[in-house]
Design an enzyme around this catalytic site. Structure first.
Site, PDB file in Angstrom:
ATOM      1  N   GLY A  44       0.831  -1.194   0.000  1.00 35.87           N
ATOM      2  CA  GLY A  44       0.000   0.000   0.000  1.00 35.87           C
ATOM      3  C   GLY A  44       0.863   1.240   0.000  1.00 35.87           C
ATOM      4  N   ALA A  45       0.522   2.194  -0.869  1.00 32.73           N
ATOM      5  CA  ALA A  45       1.396   3.357  -1.077  1.00 32.73           C
ATOM      6  C   ALA A  45       0.651   4.661  -0.862  1.00 32.73           C
ATOM      7  CB  ALA A  45       1.999   3.304  -2.483  1.00 32.73           C
ATOM      8  N   GLY A  49       2.201   5.122   4.356  1.00 38.02           N
ATOM      9  CA  GLY A  49       2.891   3.918   3.908  1.00 38.02           C
ATOM     10  C   GLY A  49       4.101   4.240   3.056  1.00 38.02           C
ATOM     11  N   LYS A 281     -10.044   8.263  17.249  1.00 35.98           N
ATOM     12  CA  LYS A 281      -9.802   9.710  17.080  1.00 35.98           C
ATOM     13  C   LYS A 281     -10.226  10.165  15.685  1.00 35.98           C
ATOM     14  CE  LYS A 281      -5.858   9.102  14.582  1.00 35.98           C
ATOM     15  NZ  LYS A 281      -5.538   9.662  13.256  1.00 35.98           N
ATOM     16  N   ARG A 343      -6.342  14.226   7.595  1.00 34.95           N
ATOM     17  CA  ARG A 343      -7.259  14.151   6.447  1.00 34.95           C
ATOM     18  C   ARG A 343      -8.712  14.028   6.882  1.00 34.95           C
ATOM     19  NH1 ARG A 343      -5.381   8.511   3.803  1.00 34.95           N
ATOM     20  NH2 ARG A 343      -3.383   9.291   4.529  1.00 34.95           N
ATOM     21  N   ASN A 344      -8.975  13.435   8.072  1.00 37.55           N
ATOM     22  CA  ASN A 344     -10.358  13.289   8.514  1.00 37.55           C
ATOM     23  C   ASN A 344     -10.976  14.639   8.871  1.00 37.55           C
ATOM     24  OD1 ASN A 344     -11.074  10.202   8.823  1.00 37.55           O
ATOM     25  ND2 ASN A 344      -8.930  10.445   9.396  1.00 37.55           N
ATOM     26  N   GLN A 371     -10.557   7.239   6.755  1.00 33.52           N
ATOM     27  CA  GLN A 371     -10.837   6.092   7.627  1.00 33.52           C
ATOM     28  C   GLN A 371     -11.943   6.346   8.638  1.00 33.52           C
ATOM     29  OE1 GLN A 371      -8.177   2.838   7.707  1.00 33.52           O
ATOM     30  NE2 GLN A 371      -9.428   3.540   6.024  1.00 33.52           N
TER      31      GLN A 371
END
Length: 464
Positions: A44-45, A49, A281, A343-344, A371
Site C-alpha cells: 500500500g502506497a 505507507g 480519534k 485528512r479526517n 478512515q
C-alpha cells in the site's frame, strides 16, 4: 537503490556505523545469513505507507547487500493532467529533485505530462519519489513492485500501509502466497480503522486481527505502529514520536531498528487497544472539521466541541480498557494532531462547505481513504447493542452506551444514515440539556463500564 545522494542529502546517513550496527542486530535476531538481504516490503502506497518505506530506504537502502526495501501498489492508476501540472511545479521548485530527475533521464516525461502529451501513472511516479496522495513532498526514489506475489513471497518484514477497509482483502490474497512458507514474517501495521462484529458477541476487529485471520501469521508476529504525526512533516524531519505495540518478542528490537534522531519510537505491549484508539480519534476528527467550517474557525466553538468529543472518547475508553488512564496521553496527542492537520478533519471541513459530497465516497483524490467514515459506522453499531447496556444517570434505566455519546450519534446520522445535514453537528454540541463534559468523565470513572468482550477478551481477563 539507495535513497541518499551523498553527504549533503537531507536524508543522508549522519552516523553510518550506528545505522549498520542496528541493521546487523536485527538481522542476527531474524537469523539472516551473510549475503541474504533483509527484505522489507511495504504493502500500500498512501502517504504514511510511502513515507514509512522512504524513511527505511533513506536509513538502510545504501547497505544493499544487507537490506532491500521495496513497496507494492496496485498498477494502472493514472495521474490526471491537473495533478501532473502541479507535480511539474513541485519538481521545478526543488533544485535537488530537478537534478535527480535529469540524472535519471526522467525529467522529460514530466514535461510531456504537463503538456498533456503523455499520461503518468501512480506506480511510475512513486519510482521517482512522488506519492500521489502527497504530491508536495518529494520522497527518495523507491523500488516499486506492482505484482503482489512477487512483492511479498519472500519478505522478512511486511509493512501494512493499506486502509483498514482494504486490509482483509489484500492480506487474504497474500495468505495464499504464504501457504508454503516455513517461517512467519513480521508484519507492522500502520492502519487506523476498525470493523464491528456482532456475532456471537459485539466486538471490535482491528487490522492486526484481520491480518492474522487472513494469513495465519500468529499475532505475536504482528505489530501496530501509530502516533501523533503527519506523514509529510515526518519526512521533512520534523521531530516526531510513535509507539510500536505488540508482543515482547519483536516490539523492542523493532523499536530500536525504526528509531531515528528525529523519529523516536517507543514500545508497548497493549496492541489491540492502541489500534482501537487510533481508529477512535478519526471519528471525532471529522466532526471537528465540520464545526470549524460551520463556525468560520471560531476558537470558542472548536473548544466547546473538543471538550465534548474528548469526554465521549474518554467514556468509550472506559468501556474498552480496564485501566484507561494509561491511554489518555497517547489518545489526546493523536487526536490533537489529527484535528490540526489530518485528512479526517479536512474531510469534515470540505463536507460542511459543500466542496465534497457523501456521494463521492470516502476515497478522495489526493488524500486517499478517509478512515473515520467506516469507523463511525463500526463504533455506532457496537455501542448500540443492548447487551452492552449501561445505567443512564438521570433516567435511572439501562441504555445502550451510544445514548451517552450524542456527537457519535450525530455523526452517524450525517455520514451513514444521511438523513441529517452537516450543520446538525452544531445542534449536537449546543443542546441545552447536554451534560457538562466533566460529568460524563465522572460517570465513566465512577461506574464499572469495562466490557472486555468488546476487544474479544473473556470477562475478568487482565492484560499484562
Amino acid at each position: 537503490m539507495g535513497g541518499a545522494e551523498g553527504p549533503g542529502h537531507p536524508n543522508g546517513h549522519a552516523n553510518g556505523a550506528v545505522v549498520e550496527e542496528k541493521l546487523d542486530e536485527l538481522r542476527r535476531q531474524l537469523g539472516k545469513a551473510d549475503g541474504d538481504p533483509l527484505r522489507i516490503v511495504g504493502v500500500g502506497a498512501g502517504a504514511w505507507g510511502s513515507v514509512f518505506c522512504a524513511l527505511l530506504q533513506d536509513a538502510y537502502g545504501h547497505l544493499r547487500d544487507k537490506a532491500q526495501v521495496r513497496i507494492w501498489r496496485r498498477p494502472g492508476r493514472a495521474v490526471d493532467r491537473a495533478t501532473a501540472e502541479h507535480l511539474f511545479e513541485v519538481i521545478n521548485a526543488r533544485e535537488d529533485v530537478l537534478r535527480r530527475l535529469i540524472r535519471r533521464c526522467a525529467y522529460l516525461k514530466y514535461v510531456e505530462a504537463r503538456l498533456g502529451d503523455r499520461t503518468l501513472y501512480a506506480d511510475e511516479i512513486l519510482r521517482d519519489g512522488f506519492c500521489l496522495n502527497m504530491i508536495d513532498t518529494p520522497l527518495c526514489p523507491l523500488k516499486v513492485v506492482t505484482n503482489l506475489q512477487e512483492a511479498v513471497w519472500d519478505a522478512d518484514i511486511v509493512v501494512n500501509g493499506l486502509p483498514s477497509t482494504d486490509t482483509r482483502e489484500v492480506f487474504g490474497e497474500i495468505g495464499r502466497y504464504w501457504k508454503e512458507r516455513i517461517t512467519a514474517p513480521i508484519i507492522i501495521s500502520l492502519a487506523k480503522g476498525i470493523e464491528a462484529s456482532l456475532d456471537p458477541l459485539p466486538r471490535i476487529i482491528t487490522p492486526t486481527q484481520m491480518i492474522s485471520n487472513a494469513t495465519g501469521v500468529p499475532l505475536e508476529n504482528i505489530l501496530y505502529l501509530g502516533g501523533p504525526n503527519i506523514a509529510s512533516e515526518i519526512y521533512n524531519k520534523e521531530y516526531a514520536n510513535a509507539r510500536i505495540c505488540g508482543a515482547d518478542k519483536w516490539r523492542k528490537p523493532l523499536a530500536k531498528f525504526l528509531r531515528q534522531p528525529h523519529f523516536i519510537v517507543w514500545d508497548n505491549s497493549d496492541l489491540i487497544t492502541h489500534e482501537v484508539m487510533g481508529g477512535l480519534k478519526n471519528v471525532y476528527a471529522i466532526g471537528a472539521g465540520m464545526v470549524a467550517a460551520l463556525t468560520n474557525e471560531s476558537a470558542t466553538s472548536k473548544s466547546v466541541y473538543f471538550a465534548l468529543c474528548t469526554s465521549e472518547m474518554i467514556y468509550i475508553t472506559h468501556l474498552l480498557e480496564e485501566e484507561p488512564e494509561k491511554l489518555a496521553g497517547p489518545l489526546l496527542a493523536d487526536t490533537y494532531v489529527t484535528l490540526l492537520k489530518g485528512r479526517n478533519a479536512w474531510y469534515g471541513q470540505k463536507l460542511a462547505k459543500g466542496e465534497l459530497t457523501l456521494e463521492m465516497g470516502d476515497s478522495i483524490k489526493g488524500k486517499g481513504t478517509i478512515q473515520g467514515v467506516s469507523a463511525v459506522d463500526a463504533f455506532y453499531e457496537l455501542l448500540s447493542q443492548d447487551s452492552l447496556s449501561v445505567m443512564h444517570p438521570e433516567a435511572n434505566k439501562s441504555v445502550a452506551p451510544v445514548e451517552m455519546c450524542p456527537i457519535l450519534k450525530a455523526l452517524h446520522r450525517i455520514l451513514i444514515k444521511r438523513d441529517r445535514p452537516a450543520d446538525s453537528i452544531l445542534q449536537a454540541i449546543r443542546d441545552e440539556t447536554m451534560y457538562d463534559p466533566r460529568e460524563r468523565i465522572e460517570m465513566a470513572q465512577g461506574h464499572s463500564l469495562y466490557r472486555p468482550s468488546l476487544l474479544g477478551q473473556p470477562k475478568g481477563d487482565v492484560k499484562a
